[in-house]
Design a protein around this motif. Structure first.
Motif, PDB file in Angstrom:
ATOM      1  N   ILE A  25       6.380 -26.819  -2.863  1.00 39.62           N
ATOM      2  CA  ILE A  25       6.521 -25.939  -3.765  1.00 39.62           C
ATOM      3  C   ILE A  25       6.019 -24.533  -3.738  1.00 39.62           C
ATOM      4  N   TYR A  26       4.798 -24.271  -3.252  1.00 38.23           N
ATOM      5  CA  TYR A  26       3.871 -22.858  -2.681  1.00 38.23           C
ATOM      6  C   TYR A  26       4.315 -22.114  -1.984  1.00 38.23           C
ATOM      7  N   ALA A  27       4.730 -22.893  -0.798  1.00 41.26           N
ATOM      8  CA  ALA A  27       5.509 -22.503   0.161  1.00 41.26           C
ATOM      9  C   ALA A  27       6.534 -21.309   0.050  1.00 41.26           C
ATOM     10  N   GLY A  28       7.667 -22.229  -1.002  1.00 37.91           N
ATOM     11  CA  GLY A  28       9.085 -21.623  -0.986  1.00 37.91           C
ATOM     12  C   GLY A  28       8.901 -20.896  -1.629  1.00 37.91           C
ATOM     13  N   ILE A  29       7.460 -21.024  -2.653  1.00 35.66           N
ATOM     14  CA  ILE A  29       7.902 -19.400  -3.821  1.00 35.66           C
ATOM     15  C   ILE A  29       7.189 -18.478  -3.103  1.00 35.66           C
ATOM     16  N   SER A  30       6.058 -18.916  -1.991  1.00 40.53           N
ATOM     17  CA  SER A  30       5.533 -17.849  -0.813  1.00 40.53           C
ATOM     18  C   SER A  30       6.374 -16.999  -0.017  1.00 40.53           C
ATOM     19  N   ILE A  31       7.706 -17.928   0.267  1.00 37.06           N
ATOM     20  CA  ILE A  31       8.443 -17.109   0.668  1.00 37.06           C
ATOM     21  C   ILE A  31       9.247 -16.480   0.469  1.00 37.06           C
ATOM     22  N   VAL A  32      10.155 -16.831  -0.806  1.00 39.64           N
ATOM     23  CA  VAL A  32      11.196 -16.689  -1.560  1.00 39.64           C
ATOM     24  C   VAL A  32       9.859 -14.460  -1.893  1.00 39.64           C
ATOM     25  N   ASP A  33       9.172 -14.994  -2.462  1.00 41.88           N
ATOM     26  CA  ASP A  33       8.066 -13.649  -2.982  1.00 41.88           C
ATOM     27  C   ASP A  33       8.339 -12.340  -1.887  1.00 41.88           C
ATOM     28  N   SER A  34       8.004 -13.018  -0.171  1.00 36.88           N
ATOM     29  CA  SER A  34       7.771 -12.112   0.237  1.00 36.88           C
ATOM     30  C   SER A  34       9.291 -11.144   0.697  1.00 36.88           C
ATOM     31  N   LEU A  35      10.210 -12.014   0.216  1.00 36.28           N
ATOM     32  CA  LEU A  35      11.356 -11.102   0.074  1.00 36.28           C
ATOM     33  C   LEU A  35      12.110 -10.260   0.525  1.00 36.28           C
ATOM     34  N   LEU A  36      10.944 -10.186  -0.647  1.00 35.99           N
ATOM     35  CA  LEU A  36      11.077  -8.637  -1.976  1.00 35.99           C
ATOM     36  C   LEU A  36       9.106  -8.167  -2.025  1.00 35.99           C
ATOM     37  N   GLY A  37       9.031  -8.948  -1.590  1.00 37.84           N
ATOM     38  CA  GLY A  37       7.636  -8.652  -2.868  1.00 37.84           C
ATOM     39  C   GLY A  37       6.608  -7.504  -1.442  1.00 37.84           C
ATOM     40  N   ASP A  38       7.236  -7.750  -0.128  1.00 42.48           N
ATOM     41  CA  ASP A  38       6.892  -6.853   1.261  1.00 42.48           C
ATOM     42  C   ASP A  38       6.980  -5.725   1.186  1.00 42.48           C
ATOM     43  N   SER A  39       8.267  -5.417   0.699  1.00 39.25           N
ATOM     44  CA  SER A  39       8.785  -4.630   0.935  1.00 39.25           C
ATOM     45  C   SER A  39       8.193  -3.166  -0.998  1.00 39.25           C
ATOM     46  N   LEU A  40       7.780  -4.642  -1.367  1.00 43.53           N
ATOM     47  CA  LEU A  40       7.825  -3.560  -3.485  1.00 43.53           C
ATOM     48  C   LEU A  40       6.138  -3.654  -2.696  1.00 43.53           C
ATOM     49  N   HIS A  42       4.970  -1.216  -0.419  1.00 47.46           N
ATOM     50  CA  HIS A  42       5.407  -0.366  -0.340  1.00 47.46           C
ATOM     51  C   HIS A  42       5.171   0.735  -0.806  1.00 47.46           C
ATOM     52  N   VAL A  43       5.868   0.781  -2.164  1.00 42.51           N
ATOM     53  CA  VAL A  43       6.895   1.337  -3.210  1.00 42.51           C
ATOM     54  C   VAL A  43       5.931   1.560  -4.258  1.00 42.51           C
ATOM     55  N   LEU A  44       5.733   0.612  -4.504  1.00 37.80           N
ATOM     56  CA  LEU A  44       4.917   0.619  -5.870  1.00 37.80           C
ATOM     57  C   LEU A  44       3.410   0.392  -5.456  1.00 37.80           C
ATOM     58  N   PRO A  45       2.551   1.291  -6.849  1.00 38.79           N
ATOM     59  CA  PRO A  45       0.821   1.698  -6.624  1.00 38.79           C
ATOM     60  C   PRO A  45       0.723   0.338  -6.664  1.00 38.79           C
ATOM     61  N   MET A  46       0.410  -0.489  -7.636  1.00 37.29           N
ATOM     62  CA  MET A  46      -0.047  -1.970  -8.139  1.00 37.29           C
ATOM     63  C   MET A  46       1.172  -3.327  -7.714  1.00 37.29           C
ATOM     64  N   TYR A  47       0.336  -3.440  -6.807  1.00 42.56           N
ATOM     65  CA  TYR A  47       1.691  -4.951  -7.415  1.00 42.56           C
ATOM     66  C   TYR A  47       1.253  -6.229  -7.613  1.00 42.56           C
ATOM     67  N   ILE A  48       2.683  -6.913  -8.741  1.00 50.09           N
ATOM     68  CA  ILE A  48       1.875  -8.032  -9.120  1.00 50.09           C
ATOM     69  C   ILE A  48       2.342  -9.329  -8.553  1.00 50.09           C
TER      70      ILE A  48
END
Length: 198
Positions: A25-40, A42-48
């Motif tokens: 479950i953790y690995a699945g959430i991490s993979i899905v989080d990284s889909l848009l998270g990596d781009s965010l 670079h854009v957001l000053p602070m990433y949650i």
């Protein structure tokens, strides 16, 4: 010593399924989080952490909502048709789309019926899932299929399996959910809980 082994094995049998479930479950959430998270990042000053996961889920719902509109669905199907004409994209996208449709209950496409397949005079039967009843989109198969259906036979302890063209007279439909059939097949019919009556 035997008592210690018994206690350890009991703990291991309880711990491993819980630990692996949490990890998957953790690995699945991490993979899905990284889909848009990596781009965010670079854009957001602070990433949650988790924001990419939430936005991906929202994007999936938005896509589903848009595709419920007949005009948008028509445009998407035309785009998809053109994508499937491109050789490399067709080789990747086509099988992935078919795999997702296999487990979909929408539109009558996926696996619908759990069956027992009669394997011949030996009396051996295999648990299978009917994946196709018609082959009109594959003329070479349709011309030779006769009264046959495609039955997927899952293999134990893995995600593999094979598909057979089986005469309808050799299958017996079962009143069993597909999820239960897959669970039984993948675990080799091992009953994990003595009180499990499902």
């Amino acid at each position: 010593m035997k008592q210690l082994q018994k206690i350890f094995l009991q703990g291991l049998v309880t711990f491993l399924p819980i630990a692996l479930t949490i990890y998957i479950i953790y690995a699945g959430i991490s993979i899905v989080d990284s889909l848009l998270g990596d781009s965010l990042r670079h854009v957001l000053p602070m990433y949650i952490p988790g924001l990419g996961f939430l936005l991906t889920i929202l994007l999936i719902f938005l896509l589903g909502f848009i595709l419920n509109n007949l005009i948008a669905a028509g445009v998407f199907h035309k785009l998809e048709y053109r994508l499937l004409k491109v050789p490399y994209i067709k080789a990747i996208y086509g099988p992935l789309r078919d795999l997702m449709n296999l487990f979909s209950k929408d539109g009558g496409h996926g696996m619908r019926t759990v069956v027992l397949v009669d394997m011949g005079e030996s009396g051996i039967r295999a648990l299978g899932l009917v994946t196709r009843e018609h082959f009109k989109d594959v003329p070479a198969i349709d011309a030779n299929a006769g009264d046959r259906v495609a039955v997927y036979i899952p293999m134990s302890y893995g995600l593999g399996g094979f598909t057979l063209m089986v005469p309808r007279s050799k299958i017996t439909p079962l009143d069993m959910p597909i999820e239960k059939a897959m669970s039984l097949a993948i675990t080799g019919w091992v009953k994990a809980d003595k009180n499990d009556e499902d």
